[in-house]
Design a protein around this motif. Structure first.
Motif, PDB file in Angstrom:
ATOM      1  N   SER A  54       0.812  -1.216   0.000  1.00  0.00           N
ATOM      2  CA  SER A  54       0.000   0.000   0.000  1.00  0.00           C
ATOM      3  C   SER A  54       0.847   1.268   0.000  1.00  0.00           C
ATOM      4  CB  SER A  54      -0.945   0.016   1.197  1.00  0.00           C
ATOM      5  OG  SER A  54      -0.204  -0.077   2.396  1.00  0.00           O
ATOM      6  N   SER A  55       1.898   1.313   0.815  1.00  0.00           N
ATOM      7  CA  SER A  55       2.689   2.537   0.921  1.00  0.00           C
ATOM      8  C   SER A  55       3.791   2.624  -0.114  1.00  0.00           C
ATOM      9  CB  SER A  55       3.320   2.642   2.316  1.00  0.00           C
ATOM     10  OG  SER A  55       4.327   1.669   2.485  1.00  0.00           O
ATOM     11  N   GLY A  56       4.232   1.468  -0.604  1.00  0.00           N
ATOM     12  CA  GLY A  56       5.342   1.449  -1.540  1.00  0.00           C
ATOM     13  C   GLY A  56       6.711   1.556  -0.882  1.00  0.00           C
ATOM     14  N   SER A  57       6.754   1.593   0.444  1.00  0.00           N
ATOM     15  CA  SER A  57       8.047   1.680   1.130  1.00  0.00           C
ATOM     16  C   SER A  57       8.839   0.398   0.897  1.00  0.00           C
ATOM     17  CB  SER A  57       7.847   1.924   2.620  1.00  0.00           C
ATOM     18  OG  SER A  57       7.170   0.848   3.211  1.00  0.00           O
ATOM     19  N   THR A  58      10.153   0.534   0.832  1.00  0.00           N
ATOM     20  CA  THR A  58      11.017  -0.602   0.506  1.00  0.00           C
ATOM     21  C   THR A  58      12.161  -0.728   1.499  1.00  0.00           C
ATOM     22  OG1 THR A  58      12.372   0.765  -0.966  1.00  0.00           O
ATOM     23  CG2 THR A  58      10.513  -0.395  -1.959  1.00  0.00           C
ATOM     24  N   ASP A  59      12.747  -1.899   1.515  1.00  0.00           N
ATOM     25  CA  ASP A  59      13.926  -2.161   2.324  1.00  0.00           C
ATOM     26  C   ASP A  59      14.766  -3.204   1.594  1.00  0.00           C
ATOM     27  OD1 ASP A  59      14.592  -3.265   5.765  1.00  0.00           O
ATOM     28  OD2 ASP A  59      15.747  -2.022   4.385  1.00  0.00           O
ATOM     29  N   TYR A  60      16.075  -3.123   1.786  1.00  0.00           N
ATOM     30  CA  TYR A  60      16.984  -4.011   1.074  1.00  0.00           C
ATOM     31  C   TYR A  60      18.051  -4.568   2.008  1.00  0.00           C
ATOM     32  CZ  TYR A  60      15.062  -1.774  -3.099  1.00  0.00           C
ATOM     33  OH  TYR A  60      14.218  -1.299  -4.078  1.00  0.00           O
ATOM     34  N   ALA A  61      18.534  -5.752   1.663  1.00  0.00           N
ATOM     35  CA  ALA A  61      19.709  -6.275   2.328  1.00  0.00           C
ATOM     36  C   ALA A  61      20.912  -5.427   1.909  1.00  0.00           C
ATOM     37  CB  ALA A  61      19.940  -7.730   1.932  1.00  0.00           C
ATOM     38  N   ASP A  62      21.853  -5.266   2.816  1.00  0.00           N
ATOM     39  CA  ASP A  62      23.036  -4.454   2.516  1.00  0.00           C
ATOM     40  C   ASP A  62      23.772  -4.969   1.280  1.00  0.00           C
ATOM     41  OD1 ASP A  62      23.953  -3.791   6.000  1.00  0.00           O
ATOM     42  OD2 ASP A  62      22.533  -2.796   4.655  1.00  0.00           O
ATOM     43  N   SER A  63      23.761  -6.275   1.094  1.00  0.00           N
ATOM     44  CA  SER A  63      24.517  -6.879   0.000  1.00  0.00           C
ATOM     45  C   SER A  63      23.978  -6.526  -1.387  1.00  0.00           C
ATOM     46  CB  SER A  63      24.551  -8.400   0.159  1.00  0.00           C
ATOM     47  OG  SER A  63      23.235  -8.930   0.161  1.00  0.00           O
ATOM     48  N   VAL A  64      22.723  -6.035  -1.451  1.00  0.00           N
ATOM     49  CA  VAL A  64      22.128  -5.728  -2.762  1.00  0.00           C
ATOM     50  C   VAL A  64      21.774  -4.251  -2.927  1.00  0.00           C
ATOM     51  CG1 VAL A  64      21.207  -8.075  -2.848  1.00  0.00           C
ATOM     52  CG2 VAL A  64      19.710  -6.186  -2.134  1.00  0.00           C
ATOM     53  N   LYS A  65      21.945  -3.458  -1.877  1.00  0.00           N
ATOM     54  CA  LYS A  65      21.617  -2.031  -1.966  1.00  0.00           C
ATOM     55  C   LYS A  65      22.404  -1.363  -3.078  1.00  0.00           C
ATOM     56  CE  LYS A  65      20.086  -0.998   2.740  1.00  0.00           C
ATOM     57  NZ  LYS A  65      20.429  -0.373   4.035  1.00  0.00           N
ATOM     58  N   GLY A  66      21.704  -0.577  -3.873  1.00  0.00           N
ATOM     59  CA  GLY A  66      22.334   0.122  -4.977  1.00  0.00           C
ATOM     60  C   GLY A  66      22.406  -0.693  -6.254  1.00  0.00           C
ATOM     61  N   ARG A  67      22.114  -1.997  -6.162  1.00  0.00           N
ATOM     62  CA  ARG A  67      22.150  -2.859  -7.348  1.00  0.00           C
ATOM     63  C   ARG A  67      20.774  -3.418  -7.701  1.00  0.00           C
ATOM     64  NH1 ARG A  67      24.871  -7.530  -7.283  1.00  0.00           N
ATOM     65  NH2 ARG A  67      24.620  -7.890  -5.036  1.00  0.00           N
ATOM     66  N   PHE A  68      19.970  -3.722  -6.677  1.00  0.00           N
ATOM     67  CA  PHE A  68      18.649  -4.306  -6.880  1.00  0.00           C
ATOM     68  C   PHE A  68      17.573  -3.267  -6.572  1.00  0.00           C
ATOM     69  CE2 PHE A  68      19.706  -9.068  -5.938  1.00  0.00           C
ATOM     70  CZ  PHE A  68      20.772  -9.005  -6.825  1.00  0.00           C
ATOM     71  N   ALA A  69      16.446  -3.405  -7.243  1.00  0.00           N
ATOM     72  CA  ALA A  69      15.313  -2.516  -6.987  1.00  0.00           C
ATOM     73  C   ALA A  69      14.022  -3.325  -7.021  1.00  0.00           C
ATOM     74  CB  ALA A  69      15.263  -1.398  -8.013  1.00  0.00           C
ATOM     75  N   ILE A  70      13.218  -3.179  -5.975  1.00  0.00           N
ATOM     76  CA  ILE A  70      11.928  -3.858  -5.902  1.00  0.00           C
ATOM     77  C   ILE A  70      10.837  -2.849  -6.236  1.00  0.00           C
ATOM     78  CG2 ILE A  70      11.662  -3.430  -3.412  1.00  0.00           C
ATOM     79  CD1 ILE A  70      10.333  -6.217  -3.209  1.00  0.00           C
ATOM     80  N   SER A  71       9.834  -3.305  -6.976  1.00  0.00           N
ATOM     81  CA  SER A  71       8.725  -2.426  -7.356  1.00  0.00           C
ATOM     82  C   SER A  71       7.467  -3.268  -7.501  1.00  0.00           C
ATOM     83  CB  SER A  71       9.041  -1.694  -8.662  1.00  0.00           C
ATOM     84  OG  SER A  71       9.210  -2.618  -9.722  1.00  0.00           O
TER      85      SER A  71
END
Length: 125
Positions: A54-71
């Motif tokens: 609903s909000s679209g807020s996201t979180d990532y593992a440190d190992s993939v931050k800056g490389r992966f994107a969830i949508s």
């Protein structure tokens, strides 16, 4: 009940990209959290990324931050994981998961009730 079906896995060279999709069906998933986890041979299942539907807020593992994107695509009831700059250590089976209990830690696999069958991602060096 919610059914999750992943697609988009495959073999790619290091530095390449893949886009995974997870189609949800069976009921609406508004206010749910949709996550991606992965499991490499001999290793535990680990958190990759999560999105609040609903909000679209996201979180990532440190190992993939800056490389992966969830949508997400609300109209198609589908969550995507865009994976760029892939590394051999990203090789794993990737699982989509869904939970209505988004008030619980969404980086923990035991927060999720529904799981897809998994899709293999292999990154060659």
């Amino acid at each position: 009940q919610v059914q999750l079906v992943e697609s988009g896995g495959g073999l790619v060279q290091a530095g390449g990209s893949l886009r995974l999709a997870c189609a949800a069906s069976g009921r609406t998933v508004n206010n749910w959290a949709m996550g991606w986890f992965r499991q490499a041979p001999g290793k535990e299942r680990e958190f990759v990324a999560v999105i609040n539907w609903s909000s679209g807020s996201t979180d990532y593992a440190d190992s993939v931050k800056g490389r992966f994107a969830i949508s997400r695509d609300n109209a198609k009831n589908t969550v995507f994981l865009q994976m760029n700059s892939l590394k051999p250590e990203d090789t794993a089976v990737y699982y989509c998961a869904a939970t209505s209990r988004s008030f619980l830690p969404t980086t923990r696999f035991d927060t999720y009730k529904y799981w897809g069958q998994g899709t293999q991602v292999t990154v060659s060096s």
